[in-house]
Design a protein around this motif. Structure first.
Motif, PDB file in Angstrom:
ATOM      1  N   VAL A 394     -51.581  30.270  51.873  1.00  9.97           N
ATOM      2  CA  VAL A 394     -52.924  30.697  52.265  1.00  9.97           C
ATOM      3  C   VAL A 394     -53.634  29.514  52.904  1.00  9.97           C
ATOM      4  O   VAL A 394     -53.627  28.407  52.352  1.00  9.97           O
ATOM      5  N   VAL A 395     -54.238  29.739  54.073  1.00  8.67           N
ATOM      6  CA  VAL A 395     -55.013  28.696  54.738  1.00  8.67           C
ATOM      7  C   VAL A 395     -56.423  29.212  55.022  1.00  8.67           C
ATOM      8  O   VAL A 395     -56.635  30.414  55.176  1.00  8.67           O
ATOM      9  N   ASP A 396     -57.357  28.280  55.067  1.00  7.90           N
ATOM     10  CA  ASP A 396     -58.760  28.580  55.374  1.00  7.90           C
ATOM     11  C   ASP A 396     -59.010  28.227  56.834  1.00  7.90           C
ATOM     12  O   ASP A 396     -58.953  27.057  57.220  1.00  7.90           O
ATOM     13  N   LEU A 397     -59.300  29.261  57.647  1.00 10.78           N
ATOM     14  CA  LEU A 397     -59.530  29.048  59.076  1.00 10.78           C
ATOM     15  C   LEU A 397     -61.001  28.899  59.426  1.00 10.78           C
ATOM     16  O   LEU A 397     -61.365  28.833  60.594  1.00 10.78           O
ATOM     17  N   GLY A 398     -61.851  28.848  58.412  1.00 14.23           N
ATOM     18  CA  GLY A 398     -63.280  28.707  58.662  1.00 14.23           C
ATOM     19  C   GLY A 398     -64.010  30.023  58.604  1.00 14.23           C
ATOM     20  O   GLY A 398     -64.959  30.189  57.846  1.00 14.23           O
ATOM     21  N   ASN A 399     -63.545  30.997  59.398  1.00 17.44           N
ATOM     22  CA  ASN A 399     -64.191  32.312  59.381  1.00 17.44           C
ATOM     23  C   ASN A 399     -63.398  33.336  58.575  1.00 17.44           C
ATOM     24  O   ASN A 399     -63.823  34.473  58.432  1.00 17.44           O
TER      25      ASN A 399
END
Length: 500
Positions: A394-399
């Motif tokens: 899981v990655v956080d792309l900002g939006n």
């Protein structure tokens, strides 16, 4: 520590008063029969609880409110035996915050060709009623899973059961607490993320604690507790000579046991089922937790190294989804490559790989660790068993949060690894290393993952859908041209989705 014993899915059948009491009695009998068979299926991980047949907006709304407030209900399974005017379902579905599975089936598998009449047709109208219900779900933009087929078929039960496992993981996430001892590894990008956004979107909470808070618990561990656990180590693993009773490193094994007991007590006290640590912050610990982390993961705790709380939460979700399935799951890292042929990945970490993914008896060993500045840590060493698996991150792309899933094939190492003192797995990613790694990197996939031999990609895709997460699958069907288009389309969709 992960169990489904108290979890329930409510089986809800729709009809209407127009058919009269005799038909409604039959509808209830059929619904109870289906629920009983599903509940007895080995594919279904939770209790299936039949509810009274729904015939009014008021009863439906009340049922949905009761589901929302139930600590045991993880999902509703809805089936329209007859025609059930869907406007009756609007208030209920509008208020429902539990996952919804729409089972499109009918009580009879075959048509009674020689005796079929209009009474039979009016009673067995799932083809009619489920389409009405399906329209409302589409009209309301309801998030739901649709399973189609005869309720006694193994494929139907497997599909429903797999989705219910994802619903259980989503139910667990609503209450999940992730403990972070220290911060993220300094200057690393992908393990960072917005914890507030995660709690809003994915529901679990992430809170930091000083390592000193953990050492207080470790110092309270008694010698009797330590002796009991080291004896368990002796009985459970192939313990290296130096770690055995009278060996020169026995004290290190006792230190590792003391860390495990203290860590377990801390997590129980905090009500947390996932945690992180980092070798850059070990003040007060004599060694980096190795065997402690491995054993806690084997019991169902989520873990992420170097402060990686997103992976810790994902490992916990994978552990919940895989409860009772063969194969196991673990925190993992794509560590180094074998670039010959289709390519292979050697996955490992410094210490923390879960023994649930092996079929061999692990070896308890002690070796130097070149980073962290602490005493040599004890760890379990083994090789993951062969077979199909999924590797996810899981990655956080900002939006938004993005879940990336790669189907892989675990294989035995081509040669012995006598000088590699850590647990590991060797796999060939689908469709091959070149395409899989290219797609993974284009998608921004992290080096930390959750590897599962127990799950299939369907489980993770269902979990992502329940969580409202973007999900990208890399498998034998992956074409890089199409994959890059999917990335672009998804960017547009998620940019616009907040306005929907």
């Amino acid at each position: 520590m992960v169990h489904f014993g108290d979890m329930e899915a409510w089986f809800v059948t729709g009809s209407q008063h127009l058919y009269g009491p005799d038909v409604l009695k039959t509808v209830q009998q059929h619904a109870d029969t289906i629920a009983k068979v599903l509940a007895a299926s080995s594919e279904i991980p939770v209790k299936i609880v039949p509810k009274p047949v729904m015939t009014s907006s008021e009863s439906i709304h009340q049922l949905c409110l009761e589901a929302n407030s139930s600590a045991k209900c993880v999902a509703l399974v809805a089936w329209m035996h007859t025609f059930s005017p869907a406007r009756m379902w609007i208030a209920g579905l509008r208020s429902l915050d539990r996952p919804l599975l729409h089972l499109h089936t009918q009580f009879n598998q075959e048509l009674p060709w020689s005796t079929i009449d209009m009474d039979f047709m009016n009673l067995n109208q799932s083809a009619h009623g489920d389409r009405e219900f399906g329209f409302l779900g589409a009209r309301m933009r309801s998030k739901r899973k649709v399973v189609v087929g005869f309720w006694q078929d193994a494929e139907v039960q497997s599909e429903a059961g797999g989705w219910l496992r994802a619903a259980c993981a989503w139910h667990d996430a609503q209450r999940l607490k992730v403990v972070r001892f220290g911060d993220n590894m300094r200057n690393v990008a992908v393990t960072e993320g917005n914890k507030v956004s995660a709690e809003i979107k994915l529901c679990y909470s992430v809170n930091g604690y000083g390592v000193g808070d953990l050492t207080d618990f470790i110092q309270q561990v008694s010698d009797a507790e330590v002796n009991k656990l080291t004896n368990e180590y002796d009985a459970s693993y192939r313990v290296a000579e130096s770690l055995r009773e009278g060996g020169c490193h026995r004290k290190s094994l006792q230190d590792a046991a003391r860390i495990e007991i203290g860590l377990r007590h801390f997590l129980e006290h905090a009500g947390a089922h996932a945690f992180t640590d980092t070798f850059e912050d070990l003040h007060g610990l004599v060694q980096l937790p190795g065997i402690a982390v491995q054993r806690l993961m084997a019991e169902g705790y989520g873990f992420g190294a170097e402060g990686d709380w997103k992976t810790a939460a994902l490992v916990r979700a994978v552990k919940v989804m895989g409860r009772g399935l063969a194969g196991g799951s673990s925190f993992m890292e794509d560590y180094t490559y074998h670039l010959k042929g289709a390519g292979q990945v050697l996955g490992a970490h410094m210490l923390e790989v879960c023994p649930s993914i092996t079929e061999e008896k692990p070896s308890a060993e002690i070796h130097p660790l070149s980073i962290g500045g602490k005493a040599d840590p004890v760890r379990l060493v083994f090789t993951a068993a062969s077979g199909k698996a999924v590797n996810a991150t899981v990655v956080d792309l900002g939006n938004r949060f993005r879940l990336i899933v790669n189907q892989v094939n675990l294989i035995p190492p081509e040669h012995d690894l006598p000088k590699l003192p850590v647990a590991r797995g060797i796999w060939i990613p689908e469709p091959n290393l070149k395409v899989a790694a290219t797609a993974w990197i284009l998608a921004g996939g992290a080096h930390h993952t959750a590897l599962s031999r127990a799950l299939k990609s369907d489980h993770l895709e269902s979990f992502a859908d329940l969580a409202g997460m973007e999900c990208l699958l890399i498998d034998n069907g992956t074409n890089l041209t199409h994959f890059q288009k999917e990335l672009r389309w998804n960017d547009v969709y998620y940019h616009m989705a907040d306005g929907f």
